[in-house]
Design a protein around this motif. Structure first.
Motif, short mmCIF file in Angstrom:
data_model
loop_
_atom_site.label_atom_id
_atom_site.label_comp_id
_atom_site.label_asym_id
_atom_site.label_seq_id
_atom_site.Cartn_x
_atom_site.Cartn_y
_atom_site.Cartn_z
N UNK A 47 -2.68 -3.82 35.83
CA UNK A 47 -2.94 -3.18 34.54
C UNK A 47 -3.56 -4.22 33.62
N UNK A 48 -4.75 -3.92 33.09
CA UNK A 48 -5.44 -4.87 32.21
C UNK A 48 -6.11 -4.14 31.06
N UNK A 49 -6.29 -4.87 29.96
CA UNK A 49 -7.09 -4.38 28.85
C UNK A 49 -8.49 -4.93 29.02
N UNK A 50 -9.49 -4.11 28.72
CA UNK A 50 -10.86 -4.52 28.96
C UNK A 50 -11.76 -4.04 27.83
N UNK A 51 -12.78 -4.82 27.55
CA UNK A 51 -13.82 -4.45 26.59
C UNK A 51 -15.05 -4.06 27.39
N UNK A 55 -17.34 -2.86 22.11
CA UNK A 55 -16.42 -3.31 21.09
C UNK A 55 -15.09 -2.58 21.08
N UNK A 56 -14.91 -1.63 21.99
CA UNK A 56 -13.67 -0.87 22.02
C UNK A 56 -12.85 -1.21 23.25
N UNK A 73 -9.56 4.41 34.24
CA UNK A 73 -9.88 3.86 32.92
C UNK A 73 -9.51 4.87 31.85
N UNK A 74 -8.84 4.37 30.83
CA UNK A 74 -8.45 5.20 29.71
C UNK A 74 -8.81 4.48 28.42
N UNK A 75 -9.32 5.23 27.48
CA UNK A 75 -9.64 4.69 26.16
C UNK A 75 -8.33 4.39 25.44
N UNK A 81 -7.25 6.66 16.40
CA UNK A 81 -8.59 6.08 16.29
C UNK A 81 -8.81 5.13 17.43
N UNK A 82 -10.05 5.01 17.86
CA UNK A 82 -10.36 4.09 18.95
C UNK A 82 -9.98 2.67 18.56
N UNK A 83 -9.35 1.97 19.50
CA UNK A 83 -8.90 0.61 19.25
C UNK A 83 -10.06 -0.35 19.40
N UNK A 84 -10.35 -1.09 18.35
CA UNK A 84 -11.47 -2.03 18.35
C UNK A 84 -10.96 -3.39 18.79
#
Length: 104
Positions: A47-51, A55-56, A73-75, A81-84
């Motif tokens: 599990x990772x966070x990705x740009x 920019x989101x 992949x999930x926003x 609001x979309x996470x910037x």
């Protein structure tokens, strides 16, 4: 350690994934830790966070298998609001670009 199938992963993260009509599936930012804990017993899941260069932030879940694999992949959203993702040093890249443009 255990190995998870795609169905098992989808069943575990189902309570955290939200969908809206004609929109992409998303996960709330405060649920990322809960998702990581739920998927931590499995050695073939990361599990990772990705740009994605817009920019989101996106949550990427990779399920590796012997010959195949699956990427979900999930926003990410924060207060609906979309996470910037903020790049603290992004302004340096802009200055270097202008400098290279005028001083070639």
């Amino acid at each position: 350690m255990n190995r998870a199938s795609t169905g098992e992963v989808m069943k575990l993260i189902h309570p955290f994934v939200h969908t809206k009509f004609l929109a992409v599936s998303y996960v709330n930012f405060e649920d990322v830790g809960k998702i990581k804990v739920a998927l931590s017993p499995f050695e073939n899941v990361s599990v990772k966070l990705k740009d994605k260069h817009d920019g989101y932030a996106y949550l990427v879940i990779r399920i590796s298998r012997t010959l195949t694999g699956k990427k979900l992949e999930y926003e990410l959203r924060d207060h609906n609001r979309r996470k910037k993702i903020y790049d603290d040093l992004g302004w340096i890249d802009a200055i270097e670009g202008y400098d290279a443009l005028f001083h070639d």
